[in-house]
Design an enzyme around this catalytic site. Structure first.
Site, PDB file in Angstrom:
ATOM      1  N   LYS A   7       9.288 -33.689 -26.523  1.00 18.13           N
ATOM      2  CA  LYS A   7       8.154 -33.437 -25.611  1.00 18.13           C
ATOM      3  C   LYS A   7       6.978 -34.342 -25.956  1.00 18.13           C
ATOM      4  CE  LYS A   7       8.603 -29.125 -26.475  1.00 18.13           C
ATOM      5  NZ  LYS A   7       9.122 -27.790 -26.677  1.00 18.13           N
ATOM      6  N   ASP A  44      15.166 -30.057 -22.860  1.00 17.90           N
ATOM      7  CA  ASP A  44      14.637 -29.199 -23.927  1.00 17.90           C
ATOM      8  C   ASP A  44      14.360 -27.797 -23.390  1.00 17.90           C
ATOM      9  OD1 ASP A  44      13.329 -28.507 -26.508  1.00 17.90           O
ATOM     10  OD2 ASP A  44      11.619 -28.295 -25.169  1.00 17.90           O
ATOM     11  N   HIS A 100      -0.044 -31.180 -32.212  1.00 17.04           N
ATOM     12  CA  HIS A 100       0.913 -30.118 -31.896  1.00 17.04           C
ATOM     13  C   HIS A 100       1.065 -29.184 -33.093  1.00 17.04           C
ATOM     14  CE1 HIS A 100       4.343 -28.494 -29.623  1.00 17.04           C
ATOM     15  NE2 HIS A 100       4.828 -28.211 -30.822  1.00 17.04           N
ATOM     16  N   SER A 149      13.292 -30.804 -30.468  1.00 11.88           N
ATOM     17  CA  SER A 149      12.635 -30.138 -29.342  1.00 11.88           C
ATOM     18  C   SER A 149      11.165 -30.564 -29.257  1.00 11.88           C
ATOM     19  CB  SER A 149      12.752 -28.623 -29.542  1.00 11.88           C
ATOM     20  OG  SER A 149      11.861 -27.923 -28.723  1.00 11.88           O
ATOM     21  N   ARG A 168      18.795 -21.432 -26.865  1.00 13.25           N
ATOM     22  CA  ARG A 168      18.651 -21.186 -28.317  1.00 13.25           C
ATOM     23  C   ARG A 168      18.035 -19.822 -28.566  1.00 13.25           C
ATOM     24  NH1 ARG A 168      14.804 -25.667 -30.001  1.00 13.25           N
ATOM     25  NH2 ARG A 168      14.606 -24.423 -31.871  1.00 13.25           N
TER      26      ARG A 168
HETATM   27  N1  URA Z   1       8.237 -25.395 -30.520  1.00 10.92           N
HETATM   28  C1  URA Z   1       9.024 -26.121 -29.709  1.00 10.92           C
HETATM   29  O1  URA Z   1       8.565 -26.748 -28.775  1.00 10.92           O
HETATM   30  N2  URA Z   1      10.350 -26.123 -29.949  1.00 10.92           N
HETATM   31  C2  URA Z   1      10.913 -25.451 -30.961  1.00 10.92           C
HETATM   32  O2  URA Z   1      12.105 -25.513 -31.125  1.00 10.92           O
HETATM   33  C3  URA Z   1      10.066 -24.711 -31.801  1.00 10.92           C
HETATM   34  C4  URA Z   1       8.720 -24.702 -31.561  1.00 10.92           C
END
Ligand code: URA
Length: 436
Positions: free
Chosen positions: A186, A160, A81, A182, A167
């Site tokens: 995931k 999220d 990621h 966040s 946000r």
């Molecule tokens: N990527 C995400 O999935 N969440 C964030 O808060 C920032 C980048």
């Protein structure tokens, strides 16, 4: 328990309990807590921070807010990621490489928001490619050809999704506890048992300094450890865009060329660094790293084993196995591979306009954040989650940091369908360069 008390506690810098965080996540996801109260709590978190315990509770509550994928039948699955960047096509390049080395890759990618692009949008630039598969089909694909890339299903960490949109609306995206929870919620929900994080810093990243990126990496690693998932962070610069293309189709073309052996140096460095760590974690199911080995700094000196992994990556690019695997992935998800064989087939933007340098000298800086923002305005990104994007839009850079430039030489090309964006984009691109 009620939401007003929870907001009040956070406002007064008192640590929230697991039950309170769970209460907030459950009820906000169900729609029982209105956006204005959730926004107040998020702003209090933004201003007062969170303890590591609170971050862990928040992450787990968000990961459990929807469906969690079970990939255990695939064995040791390593996920990758990036915390966000401009021109970041590393996932597109790495997944076929890793799969071509016999490591199963089950990748769920997000869509872009603002100037940070999403791999799911990028791969959809290949006509026909299907990103929305069922969980069963996704796992079947990995079993059949060793790799699948799909978009996150709607029920993956839905808390999220809702919180991220809020946000964004209240200017609270750049908070370390909120970003860490966040991303990791995931990652935990998507079922991999090991994770490599590309944690970016610079003008094109959420974290503006290396120190902040290290702090974010530490928080995410702590969450990984708590969740029993071996997590390695690679700290990388996003001061200037990665590679030469920014925009969905344009980045896919650069990724194809990379897999065919035309490797841009900065992209190559990130691919090798992140790829070597993925191969290391994939080497066995047990944990293979010490705490120190889980933080890879930009000046990192490779071990003999890491050098070997990098050699394997380059070998599979050279012998064509990585590109063949990419074609297999695209074909298996109904994409038209003739585009991979002949990149000239990709649709092009209506306007392709050169931007000329007004100065002579060396490029000392190229502001990735500005280039990302301009690319978004040209149509390549979405301002809101429901916006549509123009796959052909973006920017091709001809000069990057260190390049010599003569006045009147081409700095970049604008690609857009929107004629009314060209004048401003030309001015802004010129300003994004520091040439002297
Ligand atoms: N990527 C995400 O999935 N969440 C964030 O808060 C920032 C980048």
């Amino acid at each position: 328990m009620n939401i007003k008390e929870i907001i009040n506690k956070k406002k007064n810098k008192i640590e929230l309990s697991e039950e309170e965080i769970q209460y907030f996540i459950t009820n906000y996801t169900k729609g029982n807590i209105p956006d204005y109260q959730a926004a107040a709590l998020l702003m209090a978190i933004f201003l007062n921070g969170m303890t590591q315990k609170e971050i862990a509770y928040l992450t787990i509550a968000m990961a459990n807010s929807g469906k969690k994928l079970d990939l255990s039948e695939l064995g040791n699955v390593v996920d990758k990621h990036s915390t966000g960047g401009v021109g970041d096509k590393v996932t597109l390049i790495l997944i076929p490489i890793i799969a071509s080395l016999g490591i199963p890759v089950a990748k769920m990618s997000g869509r872009g928001l603002g100037y940070t692009g999403g791999t799911a949008d990028k791969i959809e630039a290949i006509p026909g490619y299907q990103t929305m598969l069922s969980e069963e089909q996704f796992i079947q694909n990995v079993k059949k050809i060793g790799v699948s890339l799909i978009t996150q299903t709607l029920d993956l960490a839905p808390a999220d999704k809702k919180i991220y949109a809020l946000r964004d609306a209240i200017s609270c995206t750049d908070s370390i506890p909120l970003i860490a929870s966040s991303i990791m919620s995931k990652k935990i929900a998507s079922g991999a048992n090991k994770i490599v994080l590309d944690v970016t810093y610079g003008s094109g990243a959420f974290m503006k300094t290396k120190q902040e990126a290290i702090q974010l990496a530490k928080e995410m690693q702590a969450i990984g450890e708590m969740a029993g998932k071996e997590t390695v962070s690679v700290i990388t610069s996003m001061e200037q865009p990665l590679g030469y293309s920014v925009g969905n189709t344009l980045e896919v073309i650069e990724a194809i060329e990379f897999l065919q052996g035309k490797m841009q140096e900065d992209v190559k460095q990130v691919v090798l660094e992140v790829g070597a760590q993925m191969l290391k974690l994939a080497s066995q199911k047990e944990w293979v790293t010490t705490k120190e080995e889980r933080m890879i700094m930009p000046n990192h000196v490779d071990t003999v084993q890491e050098q070997e992994y990098k050699k394997q990556i380059l070998e599979n690019i050279k012998n064509g196995k990585a590109f063949a695997k990419f074609k297999e992935l695209v074909y298996n998800q109904q994409g038209d591979i003739s585009y991979l064989e002949n990149i000239n087939q990709f649709p092009k933007a209506k306007y392709i306009i050169p931007v000329y340098s007004q100065a002579t000298g060396t490029v000392h800086a190229l502001d990735a954040g500005m280039i990302g923002k301009i690319s978004c305005e040209l149509g390549a990104g979405r301002m809101n989650q429901e916006d549509s994007i123009d796959l052909t839009a973006g920017i091709i850079l001809h000069k990057k940091v260190g390049s010599q430039v003569q006045q009147g030489e081409i700095l970049a090309y604008i690609h857009t369908e929107k004629q009314n964006t060209i004048e401003k984009a030309t001015k802004d691109i010129t300003q994004a360069y520091q040439i002297y």
